[in-house]
Design a protein around this motif. Structure first.
Motif, short mmCIF file in Angstrom:
data_model
loop_
_atom_site.label_atom_id
_atom_site.label_comp_id
_atom_site.label_asym_id
_atom_site.label_seq_id
_atom_site.Cartn_x
_atom_site.Cartn_y
_atom_site.Cartn_z
N ARG A 148 0.76 -0.99 -0.07
CA ARG A 148 0.07 -0.28 0.02
C ARG A 148 0.90 1.20 0.06
O ARG A 148 1.97 1.27 0.49
CB ARG A 148 -0.77 -0.02 1.19
CG ARG A 148 -1.85 -1.17 1.46
CD ARG A 148 -2.49 -1.05 0.19
NE ARG A 148 -3.67 -2.41 0.26
CZ ARG A 148 -4.22 -2.90 -0.74
NH1 ARG A 148 -3.95 -2.65 -2.20
NH2 ARG A 148 -5.10 -4.00 -0.33
N ASP A 149 0.27 2.20 -0.62
CA ASP A 149 0.97 3.46 -0.69
C ASP A 149 0.60 4.35 0.51
O ASP A 149 -0.58 4.66 0.53
CB ASP A 149 0.64 4.45 -1.96
CG ASP A 149 1.33 3.68 -3.17
OD1 ASP A 149 2.14 2.72 -3.15
OD2 ASP A 149 0.86 4.20 -4.31
N HIS A 150 1.41 4.76 1.55
CA HIS A 150 1.03 5.16 2.69
C HIS A 150 1.25 6.93 2.29
O HIS A 150 2.10 7.53 1.76
CB HIS A 150 2.02 5.03 3.81
CG HIS A 150 1.70 3.69 4.42
ND1 HIS A 150 1.93 2.52 3.75
CD2 HIS A 150 1.11 3.38 5.42
CE1 HIS A 150 1.68 1.55 4.62
NE2 HIS A 150 1.35 1.78 5.55
N PRO A 151 0.29 7.54 2.88
CA PRO A 151 0.34 8.98 2.67
C PRO A 151 1.50 9.70 3.32
O PRO A 151 1.93 9.31 4.15
CB PRO A 151 -1.09 9.70 3.33
CG PRO A 151 -1.77 8.33 3.56
CD PRO A 151 -1.04 7.31 3.55
N GLU A 152 1.95 10.69 2.44
CA GLU A 152 3.27 11.40 3.15
C GLU A 152 3.27 12.79 2.40
O GLU A 152 2.79 13.17 1.51
CB GLU A 152 4.33 10.65 2.75
CG GLU A 152 4.72 10.44 1.11
CD GLU A 152 5.88 9.68 0.63
OE1 GLU A 152 6.33 8.94 1.71
OE2 GLU A 152 6.14 9.64 -0.46
N GLY A 153 3.85 13.79 3.52
CA GLY A 153 3.95 15.10 3.23
C GLY A 153 5.09 15.29 2.47
O GLY A 153 6.18 14.27 2.06
N LEU A 158 10.46 13.62 0.79
CA LEU A 158 12.01 13.98 0.29
C LEU A 158 12.98 12.98 0.91
O LEU A 158 13.83 12.43 0.44
CB LEU A 158 12.28 15.26 0.84
CG LEU A 158 13.86 16.01 0.73
CD1 LEU A 158 14.21 15.85 -0.79
CD2 LEU A 158 14.01 17.12 1.40
N VAL A 159 12.52 12.68 2.44
CA VAL A 159 13.57 11.89 3.16
C VAL A 159 13.44 10.36 2.62
O VAL A 159 14.32 9.65 2.10
CB VAL A 159 13.23 11.79 4.70
CG1 VAL A 159 13.86 10.54 5.32
CG2 VAL A 159 13.20 13.10 5.13
N ARG A 160 12.14 10.13 2.10
CA ARG A 160 12.03 8.58 1.46
C ARG A 160 12.94 8.48 0.22
O ARG A 160 13.60 7.47 -0.30
CB ARG A 160 10.84 8.13 1.09
CG ARG A 160 10.53 6.99 0.73
CD ARG A 160 8.95 6.37 0.52
NE ARG A 160 8.26 7.65 -0.37
CZ ARG A 160 8.41 7.69 -1.95
NH1 ARG A 160 8.85 6.76 -2.51
NH2 ARG A 160 7.64 8.51 -2.36
N ARG A 161 12.64 9.48 -0.81
CA ARG A 161 13.35 9.46 -1.98
C ARG A 161 14.82 9.75 -2.12
O ARG A 161 15.60 9.05 -2.74
CB ARG A 161 12.79 10.45 -2.74
CG ARG A 161 11.39 10.38 -3.46
CD ARG A 161 10.74 11.42 -4.09
NE ARG A 161 9.61 11.11 -4.79
CZ ARG A 161 8.92 11.90 -5.62
NH1 ARG A 161 9.30 12.95 -5.58
NH2 ARG A 161 7.63 11.55 -5.82
N THR A 162 15.53 10.45 -0.87
CA THR A 162 16.81 10.56 -0.71
C THR A 162 17.38 9.20 -0.23
O THR A 162 18.49 8.95 -0.75
CB THR A 162 16.96 11.54 0.33
OG1 THR A 162 16.68 12.92 -0.13
CG2 THR A 162 18.66 11.84 0.57
N LEU A 163 16.73 8.46 0.72
CA LEU A 163 17.05 7.09 1.16
C LEU A 163 17.22 6.36 -0.06
O LEU A 163 18.16 5.38 -0.49
CB LEU A 163 16.40 6.81 2.33
CG LEU A 163 16.90 5.48 3.00
CD1 LEU A 163 18.29 5.49 3.51
CD2 LEU A 163 16.01 4.90 4.05
#
Length: 473
Positions: A148-153, A158-163
């Protein structure tokens, strides 16, 4: 799959769900598939010759690719796996035999896909199911759940994509789905971006009862030699957690053996024929100027060769549909570049075209296969770069193959079809026959995963406990 001793007869038993049958149809135990295996040891492909049986309306099963001993003739009974062997997991049950009761639990499969294709949101209100067609595996013996895609601000995104950029996979998305992953019997993944992340989660949260992991590689093997030694070592440690390594291409399967010292199982990709129904090819009558369409967003599209081949030639009108930036933009009036957003626009482009061209850089992962399948289904002749293992799907009599980075050969192939419309018509029809014979559909793609899962559940587990040695180059 189990194998007999060297030089002896091997006999394996499992359920087969034929793509031509309903999801719950089972062939009787007396039905058998004659298979001949004669592939090199780096990848083994079972090729079905015929199915004998009385199941009503049963078509020949898809040419599913499963691990097997090379250069053997086998008889494979279409039944549920036999009694458990020493070392085989006993906590997983293979339903489907006559001895099973209605109370037996199905195998719990968790399909882990990348962020952005949550089946609850994917093409919402269209009842499209899961991207890539994994939902076709659902039955009373296979229970599927999905990431599932969890909602994120903005900050969390940015943190998820950086990691993700640092690791090469989306660990935060995987961690958010840990409950579904850890409760599964078997985990299916679509690319290395998912299975590397899942493997890390499983290795960090070891439990007494762990899910089995089907790890499907697409791009990783093409970039393997360009990775830094520390990253290759890290990835090889994660790969040790995978129970089966699959690819869409025999070329990629060969690299699995070369780089990782393991067997790669080829699982043919398929098309959702609800989106692109198979349209019987009529006699080919091209327009003047001849209309060429080329679609794709894959990193291995070779737009430069395509543009060089046809720009400023009044005999051809070229439309390129891509979201990727084309560095060599043509100012020629006969070449147009614009994305085709949505199914309606893609169907309209195929309808407009006389020929579909798939121009590619050399690769090993059947880049362009989706567009080729769509073009064949819509009854268009295809010219494609001979690379990536595409010949596993369509032979040279069905597709006009040309060498990589050769604009003259590409132009001559299209000119030949224009001069010989009868040849183009026969090419289209051969391609559609291969499409049907090999059952290149999403339903068959899902069924191959079902068969792999059943064989995996009933064989000994041999995982790498320690980091593997440095990769071979």
């Amino acid at each position: 799959m189990g194998h007999g001793g060297a030089g002896g007869e091997s006999r394996t038993e499992f359920i087969v769900f034929s793509a031509g049958m309903t999801q719950h149809t089972r062939l009787a135990c007396s039905n058998a598939i004659n298979v001949q295996i004669s592939d090199p040891p780096c990848h083994r492909v079972i090729r079905e010759e015929r199915v004998r049986g009385t199941a009503e309306n049963a078509r020949p099963m898809c040419h599913s690719q499963l691990s097997a001993s090379a250069h053997l003739s086998m008889m494979v009974d279409v039944v549920c796996p036999a009694a458990a062997l020493p070392g085989v997991r006993h906590d997983l049950h293979c339903p489907g035999g006559e001895e099973d009761g209605a109370s037996m639990d199905p195998v719990n499969i968790h399909v882990h896909l990348y962020y952005g294709v949550d089946p609850l949101q994917f093409r919402k209100n269209e009842n499209a199911g899961c991207l890539y067609g994994y939902h076709f595996a659902e039955s009373d013996t296979m229970a599927l759940s999905y990431s599932r895609d969890h909602p994120e601000g903005p900050l969390l995104r940015l943190v998820r994509r950086t990691l993700k950029s640092l690791l090469g996979f989306d660990f935060i998305h995987t961690y958010r789905n840990r409950a579904g992953l850890m409760s599964a019997d078997v985990i299916w993944t679509h690319t290395e971006r998912e299975y590397l992340s899942v493997a890390l989660l499983l290795l960090l949260t070891r439990r007494t009862r762990e899910p089995l992991l089907l790890a499907q590689s697409i791009w990783l093997l093409d970039i393997w030699k360009s990775l830094s030694p520390p990253k290759r070592l890290f990835y090889r440690w994660l790969l040790g957690r995978a129970d089966v390594l699959t690819t869409h291409s025999p070329d990629n399967a060969a690299l699995v053996q070369k780089y990782w010292g393991r067997e790669g199982t080829v699982v043919r990709y398929g098309l959702d024929t609800r989106d692109f129904p198979l349209t019987t090819a009529g006699d080919w009558r091209p327009h003047e100027p001849l209309r060429i369409a080329s679609i794709g967003n894959d990193r291995d599209r070779d737009w430069n060769t395509l543009i060089t081949a046809f720009e400023n030639d009044p005999r051809y009108c070229v439309r390129i549909a891509t979201r990727r930036k084309i560095w060599r933009r043509s100012k020629a009036s006969n070449v147009t570049v614009a994305p085709a957003h949505g199914l309606a626009a893609q169907r309209a482009l195929y309808e407009w075209a006389d020929v579909v061209i798939v121009s590619l850089h050399p690769n090993h992962h059947v880049s362009g296969i989706t567009v080729i399948l769509e073009a064949v289904a819509t009854g268009k002749p295809v010219v494609a770069t001979a690379t990536g293992g595409l010949e596993e799907y369509f032979s040279s009599g069905s597709i006009g193959y040309v060498p990589a980075h050769d604009p003259m050969a590409m132009r001559e192939q299209v000119a030949f079809l224009a001069r010989e419309p009868g040849v183009a018509t026969e090419q289209m029809r051969r391609a559609q026959r291969e499409f049907v014979q090999k059952d290149l559909t999403t339903r068959a793609f899902a069924n191959q995963h079902v068969m792999l899962t059943r064989s995996l559940i009933n064989r000994p587990i041999e995982r790498t406990a320690e980091p593997l040695p440095h990769s071979r180059t």
